[in-house]
Design an enzyme around this catalytic site. Structure first.
Site, PDB file in Angstrom:
ATOM      1  N   ARG A  14       0.822  -1.214   0.000  1.00 20.93           N
ATOM      2  CA  ARG A  14       0.000   0.000   0.000  1.00 20.93           C
ATOM      3  C   ARG A  14       0.859   1.269   0.000  1.00 20.93           C
ATOM      4  O   ARG A  14       0.347   2.368   0.139  1.00 20.93           O
ATOM      5  CB  ARG A  14      -0.917  -0.011   1.220  1.00 20.93           C
ATOM      6  CG  ARG A  14      -1.919  -1.162   1.218  1.00 20.93           C
ATOM      7  CD  ARG A  14      -2.569  -1.311   2.569  1.00 20.93           C
ATOM      8  NE  ARG A  14      -3.333  -0.122   2.934  1.00 20.93           N
ATOM      9  CZ  ARG A  14      -3.557   0.256   4.193  1.00 20.93           C
ATOM     10  NH1 ARG A  14      -3.057  -0.435   5.197  1.00 20.93           N
ATOM     11  NH2 ARG A  14      -4.268   1.336   4.424  1.00 20.93           N
TER      12      ARG A  14
ATOM     13  N   HIS B 178       9.782  -5.930  16.154  1.00 23.54           N
ATOM     14  CA  HIS B 178       8.735  -6.604  16.914  1.00 23.54           C
ATOM     15  C   HIS B 178       8.270  -7.879  16.212  1.00 23.54           C
ATOM     16  O   HIS B 178       8.208  -8.959  16.811  1.00 23.54           O
ATOM     17  CB  HIS B 178       7.560  -5.654  17.118  1.00 23.54           C
ATOM     18  CG  HIS B 178       6.301  -6.335  17.517  1.00 23.54           C
ATOM     19  ND1 HIS B 178       6.139  -6.934  18.734  1.00 23.54           N
ATOM     20  CD2 HIS B 178       5.146  -6.524  16.846  1.00 23.54           C
ATOM     21  CE1 HIS B 178       4.926  -7.460  18.800  1.00 23.54           C
ATOM     22  NE2 HIS B 178       4.308  -7.226  17.660  1.00 23.54           N
TER      23      HIS B 178
ATOM     24  N   TYR C 250     -10.118  -3.219  16.304  1.00 25.95           N
ATOM     25  CA  TYR C 250      -9.924  -1.807  15.957  1.00 25.95           C
ATOM     26  C   TYR C 250      -9.510  -1.673  14.487  1.00 25.95           C
ATOM     27  O   TYR C 250     -10.065  -0.866  13.738  1.00 25.95           O
ATOM     28  CB  TYR C 250      -8.859  -1.199  16.868  1.00 25.95           C
ATOM     29  CG  TYR C 250      -8.558   0.252  16.558  1.00 25.95           C
ATOM     30  CD1 TYR C 250      -9.235   1.282  17.207  1.00 25.95           C
ATOM     31  CD2 TYR C 250      -7.594   0.592  15.598  1.00 25.95           C
ATOM     32  CE1 TYR C 250      -8.967   2.611  16.908  1.00 25.95           C
ATOM     33  CE2 TYR C 250      -7.330   1.913  15.293  1.00 25.95           C
ATOM     34  CZ  TYR C 250      -8.020   2.921  15.957  1.00 25.95           C
ATOM     35  OH  TYR C 250      -7.761   4.218  15.650  1.00 25.95           O
TER      36      TYR C 250
END
Length: 275
Positions: free
Chosen positions: A136, A149, A186
């Protein structure tokens, strides 16, 4: 040099043999570190170099529908992971009352290993988060924290299952999976489009939930150390180190993001996703 290489290979093979679990070794990616290392290297190469080069002169891919399906899957899968220990009779009672003294190859330890594999598998799937950013053309979201992470949690969840399984992983995994349910919910709402933005007023509290998770983890791990539980101490200290690092990074993110006039978007929040 050849003697040194021979010694490294011999020690490596000795470690593999001493920690070998005949059942775990039959599972996907678990017999050898080669598949997981290949996935990790390919991931890093694509999101840091190849992907940005391929997308440099191309328009961003419109994958809104893919993101909706992906985030819905993650909500369901995270909820399923979170529930797994509750399906084992007296699992949490055994952890907190016996402090991790379990017979090897018991039904409990087998269930623990299976849950750990599915947790590891979820971390492999979550590498798609970064790949979607690249496709994107959201390369600004591919930060050190985000990549570190994802790479760290995927690789060391494999190491945990292969070499150093311990009951600490049950509590850590349940907490993390519970947070993922909220977090991907979310992202699911955000992926539905601008007309759903009014339902995302709680973005600030998502970071609070993540920080609370780390604090609970630290309290639990501290209790494991103070009570001298018969669990792998190396694993406990590894968890403590990672939790402290992420607690600092998330606190720093919260301080920078929410004490400024510009409130971060859903994309800004996603790059610090916890696993």
């Amino acid at each position: 040099m050849s003697a040194l290489m021979y010694m490294v290979v011999e020690n490596y093979n000795e470690v593999l043999q001493s920690k070998k679990d005949p059942v775990v070794d039959t599972w996907l990616f678990m017999q050898s570190p080669l598949p997981v290392v290949t996935i990790l290297v390919s991931y890093l190469y694509f999101v840091l170099k190849l992907g940005p080069q391929l997308m440099k002169k191309r328009r961003p891919f419109n994958i809104s529908n893919v993101l909706v399906v992906y985030n819905a899957y993650q909500v369901i899968f995270s909820a399923w992971l979170c529930m797994q220990p509750f399906l084992v009779e007296n699992a949490f009672q055994m952890i907190f009352k016996t402090c991790g003294t379990f017979a090897p190859r018991s039904s409990y330890t087998i269930a623990l290993a299976r849950g750990a594999w599915w947790y590891f598998f979820s971390k492999v799937i979550e590498l798609l988060d970064t790949i979607f950013f690249v496709l994107r053309k959201k390369q600004s979201q591919v930060t050190f924290l985000h990549v570190y992470h994802h790479a760290n949690t995927m690789f060391f969840s494999w190491v945990y299952l292969k070499f150093l399984p311990g009951e600490q992983g049950v509590v850590i995994g349940v907490l993390n999976s519970a947070v993922h349910v909220v977090m991907y919910l979310y992202y699911l709402i955000a992926a539905l489009g601008p007309k759903y933005q009014k339902y995302l007023w709680w973005k600030k509290y998502l970071t609070w939930i993540q920080l609370t998770q780390f604090c609970i983890m630290l309290v639990y791990l501290a209790s494991v150390i103070l009570l001298d539980c018969k669990m792998p101490k190396a694993l406990t200290f590894f968890f403590v180190t990672n939790v402290v690092i992420f607690l600092y990074l998330f606190t720093d993110f919260y301080r920078k993001a929410y004490r400024k006039k510009n409130v971060p978007t859903s994309e800004d929040i996603k790059y610090v996703k916890v696993d």
